[in-house]
Design a protein around this motif. Structure first.
Motif, PDB file in Angstrom:
ATOM      1  N   UNK A  10     -11.120  -1.655   3.971  1.00  0.00           N
ATOM      2  CA  UNK A  10      -9.674  -1.371   3.904  1.00  0.00           C
ATOM      3  C   UNK A  10      -9.420   0.134   4.021  1.00  0.00           C
ATOM      4  N   UNK A  11      -8.619   0.476   5.033  1.00  0.00           N
ATOM      5  CA  UNK A  11      -8.344   1.889   5.297  1.00  0.00           C
ATOM      6  C   UNK A  11      -6.846   2.088   5.484  1.00  0.00           C
ATOM      7  N   UNK A  12      -6.348   3.157   4.912  1.00  0.00           N
ATOM      8  CA  UNK A  12      -4.939   3.514   5.142  1.00  0.00           C
ATOM      9  C   UNK A  12      -4.839   5.013   5.364  1.00  0.00           C
ATOM     10  N   UNK A  23     -12.465   0.838   2.059  1.00  0.00           N
ATOM     11  CA  UNK A  23     -12.730   0.260   0.736  1.00  0.00           C
ATOM     12  C   UNK A  23     -13.288  -1.161   0.862  1.00  0.00           C
ATOM     13  N   UNK A  24     -14.369  -1.398   0.206  1.00  0.00           N
ATOM     14  CA  UNK A  24     -14.919  -2.748   0.097  1.00  0.00           C
ATOM     15  C   UNK A  24     -15.016  -3.070  -1.388  1.00  0.00           C
ATOM     16  N   UNK A  25     -14.272  -4.050  -1.797  1.00  0.00           N
ATOM     17  CA  UNK A  25     -14.224  -4.373  -3.229  1.00  0.00           C
ATOM     18  C   UNK A  25     -13.765  -5.813  -3.384  1.00  0.00           C
ATOM     19  N   UNK A  39      -5.052  11.586  -9.551  1.00  0.00           N
ATOM     20  CA  UNK A  39      -3.873  11.285  -8.748  1.00  0.00           C
ATOM     21  C   UNK A  39      -4.224  11.508  -7.283  1.00  0.00           C
ATOM     22  N   UNK A  40      -3.848  10.539  -6.442  1.00  0.00           N
ATOM     23  CA  UNK A  40      -4.125  10.688  -5.018  1.00  0.00           C
ATOM     24  C   UNK A  40      -5.501  10.198  -4.624  1.00  0.00           C
ATOM     25  N   UNK A  41      -6.217   9.573  -5.534  1.00  0.00           N
ATOM     26  CA  UNK A  41      -7.563   9.103  -5.205  1.00  0.00           C
ATOM     27  C   UNK A  41      -7.538   7.826  -4.369  1.00  0.00           C
ATOM     28  N   UNK A  42      -6.368   7.122  -4.364  1.00  0.00           N
ATOM     29  CA  UNK A  42      -6.259   5.907  -3.542  1.00  0.00           C
ATOM     30  C   UNK A  42      -6.044   4.636  -4.349  1.00  0.00           C
ATOM     31  N   UNK A  43      -5.866   4.781  -5.670  1.00  0.00           N
ATOM     32  CA  UNK A  43      -5.705   3.594  -6.523  1.00  0.00           C
ATOM     33  C   UNK A  43      -4.413   2.834  -6.193  1.00  0.00           C
ATOM     34  N   UNK A 211     -11.968   7.120  -1.468  1.00  0.00           N
ATOM     35  CA  UNK A 211     -13.237   6.399  -1.329  1.00  0.00           C
ATOM     36  C   UNK A 211     -13.696   5.893  -2.690  1.00  0.00           C
ATOM     37  N   UNK A 212     -14.227   4.675  -2.686  1.00  0.00           N
ATOM     38  CA  UNK A 212     -14.807   4.131  -3.917  1.00  0.00           C
ATOM     39  C   UNK A 212     -16.218   4.713  -4.020  1.00  0.00           C
TER      40      UNK A 212
END
Lengths: 243, 478
Positions: A10-12, A23-25, A39-43, A211-212
């Motif tokens: 998953x990419x945005x 993201x693979x989760x 903040x801004x990490x992608x959560x 990124x995770x």
């Protein structure tokens, strides 16, 4: 255990900024996964992609086997959502708000059932009949959770639901989440609260710049170790503004 | 569908609980009711007064004593344009075109006694009609209530939970649309009551429903615009600003521009210049007062041949009466030609101005409202034509009495003495040549046809705005 939430590459990207990068989760039923990160990490981007509020640049967000972009309505019907600030209609009472959202979500609207739900999330009957304009944040979060419960959502997305809650309200909220997960829900929660994450989560994902970077099992860590790992990752973090 | 209705119901409940919205609604309801009642009373009083004046004018004409028929031609007669029942909603051009005409031989007088003059001392407030309130002020109320329908969901962060519940943008749009349309329909209630009163006073159901339908369509256009803007912008202030600007342009600037453009694109020929041109033609034709004028020499010769006599005194008809009859026909032909030219020109100008309805729904609705109410320019022109028919018929009727019942010798010698003069007085029974005049609105289907273009314009506006709104709502994200 079935996989209820799955992010597949998953990419945005927002113009030149990549808010979420491959993201693979997955989150299974009866499982709570907490996402930690600055903040801004992608959560929030991750949660918004599962909710269909954002279109992925590539990859897929899948809810109980349904790809969100392919059938948004079906995917949303299986999701419960509790944002950081549960926003309700201030001129309606707690019960009226619940009734309205449940009606829209297609849930069971019998008044005694709704009152039972409010009771289950810890909102007393007196408060249920008050206008929510006078509610505290904790009370609003409870209504938000009651809405998700009433919908019978199989997967819950929570975006920093504990921020601003007093310790007692946060404890109560976490207890409810655990209960829901034990009853079969998959919970994905974005939070800054390392302590609660460690207490509550079955797995903890640490996100950095979209990124995770690490997935941890809290059972294997004490609080200090978790903090150290988190701070190590955050040390050189370059925050990316989320949309 | 149940989601759509739930959203609509919730939106309405929020408005009802908002004191500001409720207060504004109440004020408008009172304003609408007051203006509707006032306009209804005024127009029904006008109707009664003009009908009475019409009857009085006919009675006065018919009760004239025995006279020379040509004196009756100049004694003249009045016709009044009684307002149609739907003038209670939209008096249209009634107040600026005049409501009565003095009819006499050889002349076409202009309509007079306009309300605009009669009501000058009221400071213009008598001009506040139900039509004007619906055209200008109700959209303002809708803007005040609806400019934030989507923005409020964004600002109060309720949009995300709504969408997360599975509500689609289209359902949200449809729900808000129904809620705003519900307010619109409630606001149309006073109009429906006045329309029903018009039906009681003889208006057709088709025309009354037409007027209600037209205003519903017009206000739905505003609903569509309000929802589109609210769905597209992210702040209430911006939404309010855009809508207020559109209202200003649509209600004040474009209508003014339409009139100015029509005047400059089709400048009217000067009145003095036209009058002089017509007078020159009329002089050539002659008004028939001088039977010896060169214009009638050929007529004289033809009559002498036709009746095989040497002198006009020997004709079996009164030559002066025949001259009057022929001259009246010729004069009328000239006057009608000029009148038709002027009316055709006015119609072209009006059509040009009405084409601005593609730019402003206010222009479109006002044109449609006048057409359906029977108070438009076309109706006024029909009044002028019908009045002219009455004038021509009674003048020619009197001229025939002059030609057939009054001896030529008595006619030319009437100034010799009282006895000679008495012999030229025709029986008052002859004044029955005057037809009763009762001005009626055009048939409802004819009015509906005239309102076709404005209805088409408003439908196009609605389609366009709804399509835009649906598109914006579909893309709506928190």
């Amino acid at each position: 255990m079935s996989e209820l939430l799955r992010a597949k590459d998953l990419t945005k990207a927002f113009r030149s900024n990549t808010a979420l990068n491959g993201l693979n989760l997955s989150v299974n039923e009866k499982e709570i996964v907490c996402l930690l990160g600055a903040n801004g990490a992608g959560k929030t981007t991750t949660i918004n992609l599962f909710l269909g509020f954002l279109e992925p640049t590539s990859g897929a967000a899948i809810v109980d086997g349904t790809e969100v972009t392919a059938d948004l309505k079906r995917a949303r019907s299986k999701l419960g959502y509790v944002p950081e600030q549960v926003s309700l209609y201030p001129t309606l009472t707690g019960l009226e708000n619940l009734d309205y959202f449940v009606k829209l979500g297609g849930g069971h609207r019998d008044e005694s059932h709704l009152r039972g739900l409010l009771d289950q999330v810890g909102l007393d009957q007196g408060a249920a009949d008050q206008k929510v304009g006078a509610y505290s944040k904790g009370m609003r979060q409870k209504i938000g959770l009651a809405i998700a419960l009433a919908k019978g959502a199989r997967a819950l997305l929570l975006d920093e639901p504990l921020s601003g809650l007093d310790p007692s309200a946060a404890n109560e909220f976490c207890r409810l989440l655990r209960q829901l997960a034990d009853n079969g829900a998959a919970v994905l929660m974005a939070t800054h609260d390392l302590f609660r994450a460690r207490e509550l989560a079955d797995r903890i994902g640490i996100m950095k710049s979209g990124t995770l970077v690490e997935v941890l099992s809290p059972e294997s860590l004490d609080q200090a170790a978790l903090e150290q790992i988190y701070l190590n990752h955050m040390h050189d973090d370059e925050t990316v503004e989320e949309a | 569908m149940s989601n759509v209705l739930s959203i609509a119901r919730e939106e309405s409940r929020l408005w009802l609980r908002s004191r500001l919205a409720l207060f504004a609604l109440l004020i408008f309801a009172v304003l609408l009711a007051a203006v509707s009642i006032a306009t209804s009373l005024r127009m029904s009083e006008e109707h009664r007064e003009r009908s009475e004046q019409q009857a009085l004018a006919e009675e006065t004409f018919l009760s004239q004593p025995d006279r020379h028929p040509h004196r009756m031609v100049h004694y003249g007669h009045y016709v009044f344009r009684t307002p149609p029942p739907l003038a209670m909603i939209d008096p249209g051009v009634d107040s600026v075109t005049g409501q009565s005409i003095f009819l006499e031989g050889h002349r076409q007088n202009t309509a007079m006694f306009a309300d605009a003059r009669a009501g000058a001392d009221l400071g213009g407030f008598e001009g506040l009609t139900a039509a004007l309130v619906y055209q200008l002020f109700v959209p303002l109320l809708l803007i005040a209530i609806g400019h934030g329908v989507f923005i409020r969901e964004r600002e109060e962060n309720t949009l995300a939970p709504l969408l997360a519940q599975g509500v689609t943008g289209n359902e949200l749009y449809a729900g808000k649309w129904i809620a705003l349309a519900g307010v619109t329909l409630a606001l149309l209630l006073p109009l429906a009551i006045v329309s029903a009163a018009a039906v009681v006073r003889g208006e057709t159901l088709l025309a009354s429903f037409g007027v209600i339908g037209l205003y519903a369509l017009y206000l739905f256009v505003w609903c569509g615009l309000i929802l589109l803007v609210s769905a597209m912008v992210r702040s209430r202030a911006l939404s309010l600003g855009i809508l207020a600007l559109f209202w200003l342009a649509s209600a004040l600037i474009v209508p003014r521009m339409a009139v100015e453009s029509a005047v400059s694109a089709m400048p009217a020929p000067g009145k003095i210049e036209t009058d002089l041109r017509m007078q020159a033609e009329l002089r050539e034709v002659g008004d028939g007062h001088n039977a010896g004028a060169p214009q009638f020499m050929q007529l004289r010769a033809n009559l002498l041949v036709q009746y095989d006599v040497e002198r006009v005194e020997d004709l079996p008809v009164n030559f002066r009466g025949v001259v009057s009859e022929v001259a009246e026909a010729d004069v009328t032909e000239v006057m009608n030609r000029f009148a038709e030219e002027r009316m055709e020109f006015e119609v072209r100008q009006a059509r040009f101005a009405e084409s601005f309805g593609w730019l402003s729904p206010v222009v479109a609705v006002s044109a449609g409202s006048r057409a359906l109410s029977g108070t438009d320019l076309a109706t006024h022109h029909r009044f002028l034509r019908e009045a002219e028919d009455v004038r021509f018929d009674f003048v020619q009727g009197l001229n025939r009495v002059h030609a057939e019942q009054l001896a030529y010798n008595d006619d030319i010698n009437r100034s010799l003495n009282e006895e000679a003069n008495r012999r030229t007085r025709m029986s008052a029974e002859n004044w029955n040549v005057l037809d009763e005049f009762s001005f009626q609105p055009a048939a409802a289907d004819e009015r509906l046809a005239r309102a076709g273009t404005p209805l088409g314009m408003l439908s196009a506006w609605l389609l366009l705005l709804t399509a835009g709104g649906v598109g914006a709502a579909r893309r709506m994200q928190p």
